[in-house]
Design a protein around this motif. Structure first.
Motif, PDB file in Angstrom:
ATOM      1  N   GLU A 113       0.856  -1.175   0.000  1.00  0.00           N
ATOM      2  CA  GLU A 113       0.000   0.000   0.000  1.00  0.00           C
ATOM      3  C   GLU A 113       0.902   1.238   0.000  1.00  0.00           C
ATOM      4  N   LEU A 114       0.822   2.006  -1.081  1.00  0.00           N
ATOM      5  CA  LEU A 114       1.668   3.195  -1.225  1.00  0.00           C
ATOM      6  C   LEU A 114       0.836   4.440  -0.934  1.00  0.00           C
ATOM      7  N   HIS A 115       1.243   5.189   0.076  1.00  0.00           N
ATOM      8  CA  HIS A 115       0.586   6.454   0.425  1.00  0.00           C
ATOM      9  C   HIS A 115       1.374   7.590  -0.220  1.00  0.00           C
ATOM     10  N   HIS A 117       1.568  11.662  -0.694  1.00  0.00           N
ATOM     11  CA  HIS A 117       1.137  12.992  -0.245  1.00  0.00           C
ATOM     12  C   HIS A 117       1.840  14.028  -1.105  1.00  0.00           C
ATOM     13  N   SER A 156      -3.840  13.707  -1.486  1.00  0.00           N
ATOM     14  CA  SER A 156      -3.330  12.448  -0.936  1.00  0.00           C
ATOM     15  C   SER A 156      -3.917  11.298  -1.747  1.00  0.00           C
ATOM     16  N   VAL A 157      -3.092  10.344  -2.071  1.00  0.00           N
ATOM     17  CA  VAL A 157      -3.520   9.194  -2.879  1.00  0.00           C
ATOM     18  C   VAL A 157      -3.020   7.917  -2.207  1.00  0.00           C
ATOM     19  N   ILE A 158      -3.890   6.897  -2.147  1.00  0.00           N
ATOM     20  CA  ILE A 158      -3.491   5.572  -1.684  1.00  0.00           C
ATOM     21  C   ILE A 158      -3.575   4.626  -2.874  1.00  0.00           C
ATOM     22  N   GLN A 159      -2.445   4.020  -3.225  1.00  0.00           N
ATOM     23  CA  GLN A 159      -2.383   3.112  -4.380  1.00  0.00           C
ATOM     24  C   GLN A 159      -1.953   1.730  -3.907  1.00  0.00           C
ATOM     25  N   ARG A 160      -2.794   0.727  -4.170  1.00  0.00           N
ATOM     26  CA  ARG A 160      -2.420  -0.659  -3.873  1.00  0.00           C
ATOM     27  C   ARG A 160      -1.537  -1.187  -5.000  1.00  0.00           C
ATOM     28  N   LYS A 237       8.769   7.025   5.598  1.00  0.00           N
ATOM     29  CA  LYS A 237       8.311   8.206   4.846  1.00  0.00           C
ATOM     30  C   LYS A 237       9.504   8.811   4.126  1.00  0.00           C
ATOM     31  N   THR A 255       4.996   6.966   1.400  1.00  0.00           N
ATOM     32  CA  THR A 255       5.110   6.015   2.504  1.00  0.00           C
ATOM     33  C   THR A 255       4.641   4.652   2.009  1.00  0.00           C
ATOM     34  N   LYS A 257       3.601   0.647   2.929  1.00  0.00           N
ATOM     35  CA  LYS A 257       3.176  -0.282   3.970  1.00  0.00           C
ATOM     36  C   LYS A 257       2.944  -1.659   3.355  1.00  0.00           C
TER      37      LYS A 257
END
Length: 260
Positions: A113-115, A117, A156-160, A237, A255, A257
């Motif tokens: 999981e890539l956060h 910002h 902000s983007v969350i990319q799986r 981060k 970031t 995870k």
């Protein structure tokens, strides 16, 4: 006299027989060694099923456990997912046992999981979008590096991510505050992520390796791009890059995870 002649003939005959025997031994060929050839009666054949791994790769390993005698074979079939073994019974049993240990499912790989910002730095006045609390330490670092007074969150983007895909793409519009005197200013953007892999560093800790990352704004007046390759440790981060847009700057923080 006759007796002496008979004895001489007997001795000569014995000597002749000895010479003949010696000559025959010198020209005789040695018997064939049992190591050079084995009849089919000494071998056993068996077809082994392959469930999880590549049959050819397994066969390359299992072949080392064969007898090496002529006629022995370890033959894989990727189409039927089998390995056919022909060898002495004890070698066949050894290969079958080794296959049970080697033909097991690959360990599961965690998802990523890539956060992402995206920050805008400027010296302009006016309202701003507050930066998330998790980035407070990043802001401290940025303020010690750049001369900008204000930092706001653009998006902000969350990319799986998974290793099985070759690339990931996305786009959107960031809501930038009144950094240029226009509170309704939007910032179209797109991002591309290529060649994602999970690797281990020398200490055994997992890292996400990204072959190419790019984030590009699509506004004609404020076009900017951040492009790089990087490794990110689980939970780390990283400020991956900055780009100047007239009197302000674009900053991308990532970031990673790992999700089991």
């Amino acid at each position: 006299m006759l007796k002496m002649i008979k004895n001489s003939l007997a001795v000569a005959l014995i000597m002749l027989m000895a010479i003949s025997a010696s000559s025959a031994q010198g020209t005789a060929k040695p018997a064939a060694s049992g190591d050079d050839f084995v009849t089919e009666k000494g071998f056993k054949s068996k077809v082994l099923e392959v469930k999880y791994r590549d049959a050819s790769s397994l066969a390359n390993v299992l072949r080392q456990l064969g007898s090496g005698f002529r006629g022995a074979a370890v033959s894989p079939s990727s189409e039927f997912k089998t390995i056919t073994v022909r060898d002495f019974p004890e070698n066949v049993a050894t290969i079958e046992e080794a296959l049970k240990r080697l033909d097991v499912p690959s360990p599961s790989r965690p998802n990523i999981e890539l956060h992402m910002h995206v920050l805008i730095a400027s010296n302009a006045s006016g309202p701003t979008r507050e930066v998330p609390a998790e980035l407070k330490d990043v802001l401290t670092q940025l303020r010690g590096t750049f001369n900008y007074q204000k930092y706001e969150l653009a998006t902000s983007v969350i990319q799986r991510l998974t290793e099985s895909r070759s690339d990931f793409r996305g786009k959107g519009t960031a809501e930038v505050g009144n950094t240029l005197g226009n509170p309704d200013t939007g910032m179209p953007y797109e991002y591309v992520i290529f060649s994602v892999q999970l690797i281990q560093n020398p200490t055994g800790a997992a890292s996400v390796q990204i072959g190419q990352f790019s984030f590009t704004t699509l506004n004609d007046k404020d076009r900017a791009q951040v492009q790089t390759t990087l490794n990110i440790r689980d939970g780390e981060k990283v400020v991956v890059g900055t780009a100047t847009m007239r009197d302000r700057a674009l900053i991308v923080v990532l970031t990673a995870k790992l999700l089991n």
